[in-house]
Design an enzyme around this catalytic site. Sequence first.
Site, PDB file in Angstrom:
ATOM      1  N   SER A 162     -14.836  -8.255  -9.044  1.00  0.00           N
ATOM      2  CA  SER A 162     -15.619  -7.090  -8.674  1.00  0.00           C
ATOM      3  C   SER A 162     -14.926  -5.807  -9.148  1.00  0.00           C
ATOM      4  O   SER A 162     -14.782  -5.601 -10.352  1.00  0.00           O
ATOM      5  CB  SER A 162     -15.867  -7.090  -7.159  1.00  0.00           C
ATOM      6  OG  SER A 162     -16.858  -6.163  -6.813  1.00  0.00           O
TER       7      SER A 162
ATOM      8  N   ASP B 232     -26.868 -11.334  -7.516  1.00  0.00           N
ATOM      9  CA  ASP B 232     -25.854 -10.291  -7.352  1.00  0.00           C
ATOM     10  C   ASP B 232     -26.361  -8.999  -7.984  1.00  0.00           C
ATOM     11  O   ASP B 232     -26.795  -9.005  -9.146  1.00  0.00           O
ATOM     12  CB  ASP B 232     -24.552 -10.738  -8.033  1.00  0.00           C
ATOM     13  CG  ASP B 232     -23.401  -9.758  -7.864  1.00  0.00           C
ATOM     14  OD1 ASP B 232     -23.586  -8.682  -7.265  1.00  0.00           O
ATOM     15  OD2 ASP B 232     -22.297 -10.064  -8.352  1.00  0.00           O
TER      16      ASP B 232
ATOM     17  N   HIS C 269     -22.419 -12.720  -4.976  1.00  0.00           N
ATOM     18  CA  HIS C 269     -21.201 -11.967  -5.246  1.00  0.00           C
ATOM     19  C   HIS C 269     -20.060 -12.427  -4.337  1.00  0.00           C
ATOM     20  O   HIS C 269     -20.252 -12.685  -3.148  1.00  0.00           O
ATOM     21  CB  HIS C 269     -21.473 -10.483  -5.009  1.00  0.00           C
ATOM     22  CG  HIS C 269     -20.364  -9.580  -5.432  1.00  0.00           C
ATOM     23  ND1 HIS C 269     -20.235  -9.107  -6.716  1.00  0.00           N
ATOM     24  CD2 HIS C 269     -19.317  -9.058  -4.738  1.00  0.00           C
ATOM     25  CE1 HIS C 269     -19.171  -8.340  -6.802  1.00  0.00           C
ATOM     26  NE2 HIS C 269     -18.589  -8.290  -5.610  1.00  0.00           N
TER      27      HIS C 269
END
Length: 340
Positions: free
Chosen positions: A181, A276, A306
């Site tokens: 991320s 996501d 995610h």
Amino acid sequence: MRLVGALPTYAARVLGGRPVRVDGQELHPEVQVALRLLRLTAGQTFEQLPLARGRAQITREAWIFGDPIPVGTVRDLALPGPAGPIPARLYRPDGVDGPTPLLVYFHGGGWVLGDLESADSVCRFLAVHAGLTVLSVDYRLAPEHRFPAGVEDAVAAFRHAVENAESLGGDSGAVGVGGESAGGNLAAVVSQITHAEPGPAPAFQLMFFPVTDLSTKHPSYELFSEGFFLTEAQMDWYRDHYLSNPAEALDPRASPLLADDLGGLPPAYIAVAGFDPLRDEGEAYARRLKEAGVPVILRRHDGLVHGIVNATGVGHAGREALFEAAGALRVGLAGPTDAR
């Protein structure tokens, strides 16, 4: 949650309810039942809490979902940084005497949350199953330290890792960067900065669900704005805490997708989740790398959400995604040590 994650697929389908299908994909039964349980037990989410409580919640979730598998050695370090020591943690697999490839890893959490504990499960898994040394980096967080503080720490940590690879148990010719991320964003940015400047650059880059473009919202934001773990509102909260003003979103150090030239960057493995908000920008970055002649593997995990790689202790989906990434690391970071 752990009990439900151990259920066979047919049982998870029963508990999860009618299959969820979006954009030609079907949500993984294991993920669907987990999301249903989270909704049933949910209180306030981190962006609705005071910052300290939000950070504590992320660390607690890492303990719930992760699996701290045994590793040969684990030790905490302090790396020299531009604003003072950078906390870090070194993982070495068992049964290794000489140098191994070295992965410098940056945790997720939107540049605001996350720490060495939240990345612990993934780092242990990669150290064991990819057979390498992992250096996890606890870069400075916003809003106390806004952009580009985290970038500066990430670059400093990578350069320190290369210069001191031998003492860390690594091979200076096989040092890669990775992250999840916001950490995937930092891995991409470190690769760009170190490639453009004198000195060593990563041999490989590993990105899980990376943030690559803070300047706009790609179509997957609309498709998966809420209900699939990471939400659009949370990404807005992250961006507002990380950047001092909206114009900074146009800086490639914040949005690596906007860099003029990606040619010459290290080979990459990019994993995105089908459900996501960040899916499309991760795939767009992979396309740009490929167009620039960079060897890249793009893996879309269609039914996943995610952050699933952090769920190594709950169910099978997170572990399976990490097993694949570990294989890519073995190939991508095969240095002189492996060749022998």
